[in-house]
Design a protein around this motif. Structure first.
Motif, PDB file in Angstrom:
ATOM      1  N   ARG A   1       0.850  -1.191   0.000  1.00  0.00           N
ATOM      2  CA  ARG A   1       0.000   0.000   0.000  1.00  0.00           C
ATOM      3  C   ARG A   1       0.885   1.240   0.000  1.00  0.00           C
ATOM      4  NH1 ARG A   1      -5.283  -0.688   3.858  1.00  0.00           N
ATOM      5  NH2 ARG A   1      -5.775  -2.844   3.335  1.00  0.00           N
TER       6      ARG A   1
ATOM      7  N   GLU B   1       2.638   4.611   0.993  1.00  0.00           N
ATOM      8  CA  GLU B   1       3.067   5.085   2.313  1.00  0.00           C
ATOM      9  C   GLU B   1       1.940   5.866   3.002  1.00  0.00           C
ATOM     10  OE1 GLU B   1       6.737   5.082   2.795  1.00  0.00           O
ATOM     11  OE2 GLU B   1       6.587   5.663   4.907  1.00  0.00           O
ATOM     12  N   GLY B   2       1.649   5.509   4.246  1.00  0.00           N
ATOM     13  CA  GLY B   2       0.651   6.261   5.015  1.00  0.00           C
ATOM     14  C   GLY B   2      -0.757   5.716   4.890  1.00  0.00           C
ATOM     15  N   THR B   3      -0.979   4.744   4.019  1.00  0.00           N
ATOM     16  CA  THR B   3      -2.326   4.208   3.873  1.00  0.00           C
ATOM     17  C   THR B   3      -2.424   2.777   4.383  1.00  0.00           C
ATOM     18  OG1 THR B   3      -1.965   3.342   1.652  1.00  0.00           O
ATOM     19  CG2 THR B   3      -2.698   5.626   1.822  1.00  0.00           C
ATOM     20  N   GLU B   4      -1.377   2.314   5.077  1.00  0.00           N
ATOM     21  CA  GLU B   4      -1.450   0.975   5.645  1.00  0.00           C
ATOM     22  C   GLU B   4      -2.503   0.944   6.753  1.00  0.00           C
ATOM     23  OE1 GLU B   4       1.276   2.830   5.718  1.00  0.00           O
ATOM     24  OE2 GLU B   4       2.857   1.865   4.524  1.00  0.00           O
ATOM     25  N   ASN B   5      -3.077  -0.229   6.955  1.00  0.00           N
ATOM     26  CA  ASN B   5      -4.085  -0.396   8.005  1.00  0.00           C
ATOM     27  C   ASN B   5      -3.560  -1.385   9.036  1.00  0.00           C
ATOM     28  OD1 ASN B   5      -6.255  -0.946   9.639  1.00  0.00           O
ATOM     29  ND2 ASN B   5      -7.746  -1.035   7.979  1.00  0.00           N
ATOM     30  N   SER B   6      -3.130  -0.844  10.184  1.00  0.00           N
ATOM     31  CA  SER B   6      -2.463  -1.696  11.176  1.00  0.00           C
ATOM     32  C   SER B   6      -3.448  -2.614  11.889  1.00  0.00           C
ATOM     33  CB  SER B   6      -1.730  -0.820  12.194  1.00  0.00           C
ATOM     34  OG  SER B   6      -2.647   0.043  12.814  1.00  0.00           O
TER      35      SER B   6
ATOM     36  N   GLU C   1      -0.789  -4.272   5.246  1.00  0.00           N
ATOM     37  CA  GLU C   1       0.348  -3.657   4.568  1.00  0.00           C
ATOM     38  C   GLU C   1       0.212  -3.714   3.057  1.00  0.00           C
ATOM     39  OE1 GLU C   1       4.499  -3.800   6.793  1.00  0.00           O
ATOM     40  OE2 GLU C   1       3.678  -5.801   6.544  1.00  0.00           O
TER      41      GLU C   1
END
Length: 594
Positions: A85, A87-92, A98
């Motif tokens: 994804r 940078e900055g749009t990952e969903n932890s 990722e």
RNA sequence: GGAGCCAUAGCUCAAUUGGUUAGAGCGCUGCCCUGUCACGGCAGAGGUUGCGGGUUCGAGACCCGUUGGCUCCGCCA
């Protein structure tokens, strides 16, 4: 675990950053769609979890066209490339957060009609859920419940196998024995006019297996009882059933405790403290007003009869003079509950057969109570001392037969615990053995003795003389119940293995010798062919899983349960049958008058 | 079988003491939106207020009956 085939290369919770660049194929249901006009995101869900798939209109216009039109719960197959994804749009909060799959092509394999109810929210209408059970089971919580159930069964089998128990299946087409619950009957075509019964429990078969020398038996057994339904009662339910030869109560306790420890370890990684505490039936009733006391909180019952032995309070004196008891319970800090709550408690007492419920609100200005003016200062002091009463407390009294007074205050106790917030959200696992049940109970309505547990339960050896003397109510049974947080999980006993003792018990229960032979002849005969001492236990699997899953009903841990009327709204069972079927069975169906 | 509570949109719920055309969120339909993850925005459709009767100028609301649901009791050796 084999996953990859022509349908999919991975499941929906499998892909990670390390898979970036791979071309993959996924199958699943549209969990959620987020349409940005251009970009469309879809959470694709299967049993294992969720992967985000992305439709790009410029790069793959044909796929994006389909993606824009997808609906919740459509079943689709997608092909695409795993991509990290941006940078900055990952969903932890997502295991696959990722990455995402850029969709190159998509097939709408199973379109879904508009849903009759939301799958992500509360639905009060349970019949609607049951009508669409195949949708209801897609809820995360329901899947989780079925997984817990599966793991519990697995732990049971692993443990009992290690302890030398043999899993043996017993008949579902069985024999009717009118004692106990109402039987489900199955007509026999080959013997017209005769019926099988579905087993209420494999009780007699497992005892016969002991006579057969199996020594240690278990079964995860379906049981059937044709009685009214409740949140924790279904017409068919599942028991973890076991029986062993040459054992004492302690052996059965050991196995049940070991089994539950393994279950909680395997499923929750929780270590239960062993052994579980034991309490006699008498003590449980005296102190908690229940044969399945919830010990996660106190609020004990006290016998205050001595205080009122010479009292002017007629309602108490009359009961005491007739050999009854006066018991009291202290609702700490509940002096100011609403009048409607108090009325509710009184209604509860009456619905159980009590005459009413006396109460005292302990307030700063004194004791506020309908019976207040009848209480002497000495009686007040004695009560306050015994109950530890202080300002702000609510004391409730029941004056009645011992068993009724205990039962009423036992139920009041639970209500008080709810009002104090001591039950809901209490995460403790509080196990308890209740032992030394009475062997027999007197049925006042039918004027006869009945088995408290079942007629195969063995009396305490030292109480056998009471059997000869006819003091049936005082005989203690070698029976035990296992209780978890106030719910009866199961029970068992050491059994009778002698034909003459068994016949004696049958006779006390009012079953004449001829009927004994008809209904239980097989068992009595077996006992004359070298029967070993034996005993066992049965645990309600549905109830155990319900408590472990935090569910409110066993219906939530059964894949396809019946509703409150014994009906499955999805399949429409029970249903009428063809006249031809009835003719073959030689029976005529009556229709209930409307 | 008995008692209590409840019934309003597909779902979950509102609707002063009886007072105009019964509302909201989600879902559904259409339109807009290129980094969302409970996406967002605009518009629309959707109701014999379970059913029948009564009281009233007027009832979703009050009364009676009925059907269905929930909880409890009986029942569940």
């Amino acid at each position: 675990m084999r996953i990859a085939n022509q349908w999919r290369s991975h499941h929906c919770a499998q892909l990670r950053a390390a898979d970036a660049g791979k071309n993959v194929r996924l199958c699943g249901w549209v969990d959620r769609r987020r349409d940005h006009g251009g970009l469309v995101f879809v959470d694709l869900r299967d049993r294992e979890g969720v992967s985000q798939i992305v439709f790009h209109p410029e790069e793959h216009p044909e796929a994006a066209e389909i993606g824009k039109a997808l609906h919740a719960e459509d079943f689709v197959q997608v092909e695409g490339q795993v991509t990290r994804r941006p940078e900055g749009t990952e969903n932890s909060s997502l295991a696959t957060g990722e990455i995402e799959v850029i969709v190159q092509s998509v097939r709408l394999i199973g379109p879904c009609s508009p849903l009759p109810f939301p799958l992500d929210g509360v639905v009060e209408n349970e019949d609607l859920r049951l009508s669409f059970r195949f949708l209801d089971l897609r809820r995360r919580k329901m899947l989780e419940n079925l997984k817990i159930r599966h793991r519990v069964s697995g732990a049971v089998r692993a443990y009992l196998d290690a302890q030398g128990f043999l899993e043996v299946e017993t008949p579902v087409l069985s024999k009717s024995t009118p004692e106990g619950a109402r039987d489900f009957l199955v007509p026999s075509r080959l013997t017209p006019g005769s019926f099988y019964a579905l087993p209420q429990a494999p009780q007699q078969y497992k005892q016969l297996l002991m006579v057969a020398g199996i020594e240690r038996y278990y079964q995860i057994a379906r049981c059937f009882r044709d009685e009214d339904l409740r949140a924790d009662r279904q017409p068919e339910f599942t028991q973890i059933d076991l029986e062993a030869s040459f054992v004492e109560s302690e052996d059965i306790h050991f196995w049940v405790e070991g089994m539950l420890r393994k279950i909680f370890r395997d499923v929750f990684d929780v270590d239960l403290a062993l052994p579980f505490p034991r309490m006699s039936y008498r003590e449980a009733m005296d102190r908690y007003g229940s044969d399945k006391p919830d010990l996660r909180f106190g609020i004990e019952l006290y016998d205050v009869g001595e205080i009122f032995r010479e009292s002017d309070l007629k309602v108490f004196r009359a009961v005491l003079d007739q050999g009854g008891v006066v018991k009291a319970v202290n609702g700490k800090g509940l002096a100011h509950i609403a009048a409607s709550e108090l009325t509710g408690l009184e209604d509860l007492a009456r619905s159980l057969g009590g005459k009413g419920l006396a109460y005292v609100r302990v307030e700063s200005s004194g004791w506020k109570s309908p019976i207040g003016k009848f209480l002497t200062a000495g009686e007040r002091d004695a009560l306050a001392r015994m109950l530890g009463a202080a300002e702000g407390d609510l004391i409730l009294f029941a004056a009645d037969r011992w068993d009724l007074a205990c039962e009423i205050l036992g139920r009041v106790r639970l209500r008080l615990a709810d009002l104090s917030g001591k039950r809901e959200g209490n995460a403790e696992w509080n196990f308890l053995w209740v032992t030394d049940f009475p062997l027999l109970a007197y049925d006042r309505e039918e004027s006869r003795w009945t088995s408290m547990h079942h007629p195969f339960t063995r009396p305490h050896s030292e109480d056998l003389p009471l059997l000869e003397k006819g003091h049936y109510g005082e005989i203690r049974a070698l029976a035990y119940d296992i209780v978890l947080n106030g719910t009866e999980l199961g029970g068992g006993s050491i059994r009778i293995h002698e034909a003459d003792l068994q016949q004696k018990i049958f006779s006390v229960l009012g079953i004449d010798p001829e009927t004994q032979e008809q209904r239980f002849g097989h068992l009595l005969k077996a006992f004359r062919y070298g029967a070993p001492p034996h005993g066992g236990v049965a645990l309600g699997l549905d109830r155990l899983v319900m408590l472990m899953a935090g569910a409110e009903s066993i219906r939530d841990v059964i894949a396809f349960p019946k509703n409150r009327h014994g009906v499955d709204p999805m399949t429409g069972s029970p249903s009428e049958v063809e006249p031809k079927q009835l003719r073959e069975l030689g029976i005529a169906a009556g229709r209930r008058d409307r």
